[in-house]
Design a protein around this motif. Sequence first.
Motif, PDB file in Angstrom:
ATOM      1  N   VAL A 226      34.515  17.046  71.200  1.00  0.00           N
ATOM      2  CA  VAL A 226      34.277  18.436  71.592  1.00  0.00           C
ATOM      3  C   VAL A 226      35.529  19.274  71.345  1.00  0.00           C
ATOM      4  O   VAL A 226      35.479  20.317  70.683  1.00  0.00           O
ATOM      5  N   HIS A 227      36.664  18.814  71.864  1.00  0.00           N
ATOM      6  CA  HIS A 227      37.909  19.562  71.767  1.00  0.00           C
ATOM      7  C   HIS A 227      38.662  19.221  70.490  1.00  0.00           C
ATOM      8  O   HIS A 227      38.547  18.109  69.952  1.00  0.00           O
ATOM      9  N   LEU A 228      39.452  20.192  70.043  1.00  0.00           N
ATOM     10  CA  LEU A 228      40.229  20.004  68.818  1.00  0.00           C
ATOM     11  C   LEU A 228      41.462  19.147  69.081  1.00  0.00           C
ATOM     12  O   LEU A 228      42.066  19.215  70.158  1.00  0.00           O
ATOM     13  N   SER A 229      41.842  18.369  68.093  1.00  0.00           N
ATOM     14  CA  SER A 229      43.106  17.638  68.131  1.00  0.00           C
ATOM     15  C   SER A 229      44.244  18.616  67.863  1.00  0.00           C
ATOM     16  O   SER A 229      44.015  19.810  67.618  1.00  0.00           O
ATOM     17  N   ASP A 230      45.475  18.124  67.893  1.00  0.00           N
ATOM     18  CA  ASP A 230      46.611  18.989  67.556  1.00  0.00           C
ATOM     19  C   ASP A 230      46.467  19.541  66.146  1.00  0.00           C
ATOM     20  O   ASP A 230      46.740  20.729  65.896  1.00  0.00           O
ATOM     21  N   THR A 231      46.026  18.696  65.230  1.00  0.00           N
ATOM     22  CA  THR A 231      45.841  19.153  63.845  1.00  0.00           C
ATOM     23  C   THR A 231      44.753  20.216  63.768  1.00  0.00           C
ATOM     24  O   THR A 231      44.913  21.247  63.101  1.00  0.00           O
ATOM     25  N   GLY A 232      43.640  19.983  64.456  1.00  0.00           N
ATOM     26  CA  GLY A 232      42.569  20.976  64.478  1.00  0.00           C
ATOM     27  C   GLY A 232      43.003  22.269  65.138  1.00  0.00           C
ATOM     28  O   GLY A 232      42.650  23.366  64.689  1.00  0.00           O
ATOM     29  N   THR A 233      43.798  22.155  66.215  1.00  0.00           N
ATOM     30  CA  THR A 233      44.296  23.344  66.899  1.00  0.00           C
ATOM     31  C   THR A 233      45.246  24.133  66.014  1.00  0.00           C
ATOM     32  O   THR A 233      45.252  25.373  66.044  1.00  0.00           O
ATOM     33  N   ASP A 234      46.034  23.445  65.213  1.00  0.00           N
ATOM     34  CA  ASP A 234      46.919  24.138  64.275  1.00  0.00           C
ATOM     35  C   ASP A 234      46.108  24.973  63.280  1.00  0.00           C
ATOM     36  O   ASP A 234      46.491  26.109  62.947  1.00  0.00           O
ATOM     37  N   LEU A 235      45.000  24.431  62.805  1.00  0.00           N
ATOM     38  CA  LEU A 235      44.139  25.186  61.891  1.00  0.00           C
ATOM     39  C   LEU A 235      43.507  26.382  62.611  1.00  0.00           C
ATOM     40  O   LEU A 235      43.397  27.476  62.044  1.00  0.00           O
ATOM     41  N   PHE A 236      43.100  26.163  63.845  1.00  0.00           N
ATOM     42  CA  PHE A 236      42.525  27.236  64.666  1.00  0.00           C
ATOM     43  C   PHE A 236      43.531  28.377  64.822  1.00  0.00           C
ATOM     44  O   PHE A 236      43.203  29.556  64.638  1.00  0.00           O
ATOM     45  N   LEU A 237      44.772  28.033  65.150  1.00  0.00           N
ATOM     46  CA  LEU A 237      45.828  29.041  65.283  1.00  0.00           C
ATOM     47  C   LEU A 237      46.094  29.746  63.959  1.00  0.00           C
ATOM     48  O   LEU A 237      46.311  30.960  63.918  1.00  0.00           O
ATOM     49  N   HIS A 238      46.090  28.988  62.876  1.00  0.00           N
ATOM     50  CA  HIS A 238      46.318  29.581  61.548  1.00  0.00           C
ATOM     51  C   HIS A 238      45.251  30.635  61.251  1.00  0.00           C
ATOM     52  O   HIS A 238      45.573  31.733  60.750  1.00  0.00           O
ATOM     53  N   ASN A 239      44.002  30.335  61.557  1.00  0.00           N
ATOM     54  CA  ASN A 239      42.915  31.274  61.278  1.00  0.00           C
ATOM     55  C   ASN A 239      43.044  32.544  62.107  1.00  0.00           C
ATOM     56  O   ASN A 239      42.819  33.653  61.612  1.00  0.00           O
ATOM     57  N   ILE A 240      43.419  32.386  63.380  1.00  0.00           N
ATOM     58  CA  ILE A 240      43.605  33.562  64.237  1.00  0.00           C
ATOM     59  C   ILE A 240      44.788  34.390  63.770  1.00  0.00           C
ATOM     60  O   ILE A 240      44.707  35.625  63.682  1.00  0.00           O
ATOM     61  N   ARG A 241      45.890  33.723  63.460  1.00  0.00           N
ATOM     62  CA  ARG A 241      47.079  34.443  63.020  1.00  0.00           C
ATOM     63  C   ARG A 241      46.808  35.237  61.746  1.00  0.00           C
ATOM     64  O   ARG A 241      47.224  36.386  61.609  1.00  0.00           O
ATOM     65  N   ARG A 242      46.118  34.606  60.799  1.00  0.00           N
ATOM     66  CA  ARG A 242      45.835  35.283  59.537  1.00  0.00           C
ATOM     67  C   ARG A 242      45.008  36.551  59.759  1.00  0.00           C
ATOM     68  O   ARG A 242      45.265  37.590  59.143  1.00  0.00           O
ATOM     69  N   SER A 243      44.048  36.468  60.674  1.00  0.00           N
ATOM     70  CA  SER A 243      43.229  37.646  60.962  1.00  0.00           C
ATOM     71  C   SER A 243      44.054  38.735  61.641  1.00  0.00           C
ATOM     72  O   SER A 243      43.948  39.918  61.273  1.00  0.00           O
ATOM     73  N   LEU A 244      44.882  38.362  62.624  1.00  0.00           N
ATOM     74  CA  LEU A 244      45.687  39.353  63.315  1.00  0.00           C
ATOM     75  C   LEU A 244      46.738  39.965  62.398  1.00  0.00           C
ATOM     76  O   LEU A 244      47.063  41.154  62.519  1.00  0.00           O
ATOM     77  N   ALA A 245      47.301  39.159  61.511  1.00  0.00           N
ATOM     78  CA  ALA A 245      48.322  39.679  60.596  1.00  0.00           C
ATOM     79  C   ALA A 245      47.761  40.813  59.734  1.00  0.00           C
ATOM     80  O   ALA A 245      48.476  41.757  59.396  1.00  0.00           O
ATOM     81  N   SER A 246      46.481  40.736  59.397  1.00  0.00           N
ATOM     82  CA  SER A 246      45.878  41.793  58.570  1.00  0.00           C
ATOM     83  C   SER A 246      45.734  43.093  59.356  1.00  0.00           C
ATOM     84  O   SER A 246      45.562  44.166  58.766  1.00  0.00           O
ATOM     85  N   LEU A 247      45.777  43.007  60.697  1.00  0.00           N
ATOM     86  CA  LEU A 247      45.709  44.204  61.532  1.00  0.00           C
ATOM     87  C   LEU A 247      47.067  44.801  61.814  1.00  0.00           C
ATOM     88  O   LEU A 247      47.181  45.927  62.280  1.00  0.00           O
ATOM     89  N   CYS A 248      48.108  44.020  61.585  1.00  0.00           N
ATOM     90  CA  CYS A 248      49.484  44.415  61.942  1.00  0.00           C
ATOM     91  C   CYS A 248      50.071  45.240  60.811  1.00  0.00           C
ATOM     92  O   CYS A 248      51.010  44.815  60.128  1.00  0.00           O
TER      93      CYS A 248
END
Length: 249
Positions: A226-248
Amino acid sequence: MALSATAVSVGKAAAATQMQAGTSAASVTPAVRQIPRPTPLISVPASSGAEATAGAGEGLPCKRVWILGHSYVHWAALRAAARAGGLQLGLLSRRMGIRWLEKRGMMWSDLPTQVAEARRRWGRPHVIVLHLGGNDVGTMPMGDLASIMLADIRWLVAQFPGVKIVWSQIISRNVWRHMSSRKAGFRVKRKLIRDVGKAVLAAGGKVITHDNIRINSPGLFRRDEVHLSDTGTDLFLHNIRRSLASLCV
């Protein structure tokens, strides 16, 4: 003074202060208001010295961002806090100040209460990133759940005119706790991300896809599937960061 990145108290989330939920705004649809609201647990991190210094003397950041959601957001915040970019995800605090609002086990019905409490504490956001809905799959008919989610998207837009809603799509998982099978859960999830995504885009928002996080990719999920591993969480963070960076900008 800059609204700097927030820092989550690592390892103390289970002992975080319980706060009495504020009354949801009267504009919440009846379907939403009829659902009982558990007392919210909002992570209210304190700014680290390095992050505070980054925006010192710059005035408030141009965009105030809330990242709001269930356990995925909880573990992502802890993971981000331990990385070089910190809870700001490497984005300059003078451009964007990020608040992490997380509640493990959070359901969609908790959203109005969490938002009302956050508004009381921090005022009006410019961007709300939502990662919610995965825990709700199978708890009610898909059509009813979709109607509530769409109503709350409209409610957010009405509560915060001009806010940009960023919908972080529900991530597939091998175990859907309220569904009879993975396949059945996937069908509901697919319809929800389609319907909610359309509503968010129609409201001028953005959609974060997580196509790089697949259930058949080894090492991306924990043993509970159900929950993401550290590797999966890193990808999750990457996706969020990329989206927010386009707003910055």
